[in-house]
Design an enzyme around this catalytic site. Structure first.
Site, PDB file in Angstrom:
ATOM      1  N   GLU A  50      -1.367  -3.380  -7.998  1.00 17.96           N
ATOM      2  CA  GLU A  50      -2.612  -3.627  -7.164  1.00 17.96           C
ATOM      3  C   GLU A  50      -3.092  -2.300  -6.638  1.00 17.96           C
ATOM      4  O   GLU A  50      -2.548  -1.198  -6.753  1.00 17.96           O
ATOM      5  CB  GLU A  50      -2.546  -4.640  -6.108  1.00 17.96           C
ATOM      6  CG  GLU A  50      -1.508  -4.096  -4.941  1.00 17.96           C
ATOM      7  CD  GLU A  50      -2.240  -3.063  -3.883  1.00 17.96           C
ATOM      8  OE1 GLU A  50      -3.362  -3.157  -3.835  1.00 17.96           O
ATOM      9  OE2 GLU A  50      -1.306  -2.292  -3.567  1.00 17.96           O
TER      10      GLU A  50
ATOM     11  N   HIS B 187      -4.591  -5.438  -1.414  1.00 20.28           N
ATOM     12  CA  HIS B 187      -5.346  -5.299  -0.165  1.00 20.28           C
ATOM     13  C   HIS B 187      -6.518  -6.536  -0.038  1.00 20.28           C
ATOM     14  O   HIS B 187      -7.560  -6.185   0.058  1.00 20.28           O
ATOM     15  CB  HIS B 187      -6.065  -4.008  -0.225  1.00 20.28           C
ATOM     16  CG  HIS B 187      -5.222  -2.884  -0.219  1.00 20.28           C
ATOM     17  ND1 HIS B 187      -4.409  -2.492  -1.142  1.00 20.28           N
ATOM     18  CD2 HIS B 187      -4.902  -2.058   0.951  1.00 20.28           C
ATOM     19  CE1 HIS B 187      -3.575  -1.481  -0.910  1.00 20.28           C
ATOM     20  NE2 HIS B 187      -4.125  -1.002   0.368  1.00 20.28           N
TER      21      HIS B 187
ATOM     22  N   SER C 152       0.961  -1.119  -0.027  1.00 16.70           N
ATOM     23  CA  SER C 152       0.015  -0.080   0.119  1.00 16.70           C
ATOM     24  C   SER C 152       0.874   1.213  -0.128  1.00 16.70           C
ATOM     25  O   SER C 152       1.435   1.532  -0.777  1.00 16.70           O
ATOM     26  CB  SER C 152      -0.821  -0.034   1.188  1.00 16.70           C
ATOM     27  OG  SER C 152      -1.882   1.032   1.088  1.00 16.70           O
TER      28      SER C 152
END
Length: 314
Positions: free
Chosen positions: A215, A285, A103
């Site tokens: 992602e 995630h 992230s």
């Protein structure tokens, strides 16, 4: 077992119960867990003000731990990139420290690669993964164990059949990969939004002939397409040997989309690039995530819909 240093370089820890669960679970596995003294600090939405978080990264680098594990992502690392101790971090990696996260952590990982060439690991965080209310995902936990035991050699997965059964067979890029594997390419990437935010900055790694993995979360497919288009127009995608797409989650389609979806994003992307675009990478995630060595040399092969990414020499 292993010495794990938990620190908070990004957003404030909002779920302290999850934080404590994560620490207890790692300790129950026999690991020594050292918690940074500012790990639970809070300033606005951040885990402490900017100098506090810079100091936390420096302490993680100097900890002598086997793994420096982020507590959570959120936002905050791009604010402090100019002040991070890049040389000290690279020396810590040389001594055996492995920075692990995903992230917002993508900014640290790509900055480390760009500034020093040092590698890190895209992987779990403490609160969302080890501190989840349910038991941690078995695949994620097994991959983390492989990292600690230095026995992980790669990962495999099955491509998503987003264009219908057998449709991927007709894709020229994928067909080429089936007949000629990629060897010795640099693996890099992470969160798409974070990666795009670094384009044109000193913390952007100029990787050519690499394998790029991506992602994202809470981003509608049109935003995903817009960011991918930016990478395309900037020439980034054309300089890679393959693109791996992980999970893109927690968005909501509306009637106004009229059929526009991640499926159409991938279809359009494949029509515009001359490299294999592989879907279904178990990363993002989501609970089930593998660990990926950012900055390492990898081999990539495809057998039917089965993909194999290997870094056994790391």
């Amino acid at each position: 077992m292993s010495h794990i240093y938990v620190f908070s370089p990004s957003g404030a820890v909002r779920d302290r119960a999850a934080f404590r669960r994560g620490v207890r679970r790692l300790e129950a596995l026999g690991h020594q867990v050292e918690v940074d003294p500012a790990a639970l600090d809070r300033y606005q939405r951040f885990a402490g003000d900017d100098p506090t978080r810079v100091a936390a990264v420096a302490r993680a680098a100097a900890s002598g731990a086997d793994v420096a594990l982020m507590s959570r992502g959120g936002y905050g690392l791009t604010r402090i990139l100019p002040d991070l101790p890049w040389k000290a971090m690279a020396k810590a990696v040389e001594r055996g420290l492995r920075f692990v996260g995903h992230s917002d952590f993508t900014a640290l990982q790509l900055g480390l690669l760009a500034r020093t060439g040092a590698s890190s690991w895209a992987g779990p965080g403490l609160t969302d993964d080890f501190g989840s209310e349910s038991e941690p995902d078995e695949i994620m936990a097994a991959c983390f164990d492989d990292l600690l035991l230095e026995q992980g050699e790669g990962t495999g997965w099955r491509l998503s059949a987003e264009r219908g059964a057998g449709a991927a067979v007709a894709d020229p890029g994928l067909d080429r990969l089936r007949t000629r594997a990629v060897h010795g390419a640099t693996l890099w990437g992470g969160n798409l939004s974070m990666l795009v935010s670094l384009l044109g900055t000193p913390w952007w790694p100029e990787v050519r002939g690499g394998v790029l993995f991506l992602e994202d979360v809470n981003e509608h497919p049109f935003r995903i397409e817009r960011m991918l288009t930016q990478l395309l127009h900037a020439g980034v995608l054309g300089r890679q040997k393959a693109l791996l797409l992980g999970s893109f989650t927690q968005y909501r389609l509306t009637p106004a989309d009229r059929g526009f979806s991640m499926k159409t994003v991938v279809q359009r992307l494949r029509s515009l690039v001359d490299i294999p675009v592989l879907t279904g990478l178990p990363f993002g995630h989501v609970p089930t995530k593998v660990l990926l060595p950012v900055g390492a040399k990898v081999d990539l092969a495809l057998d039917g819909r089965d993909a194999l990414l290997v870094w056994g020499h790391v």
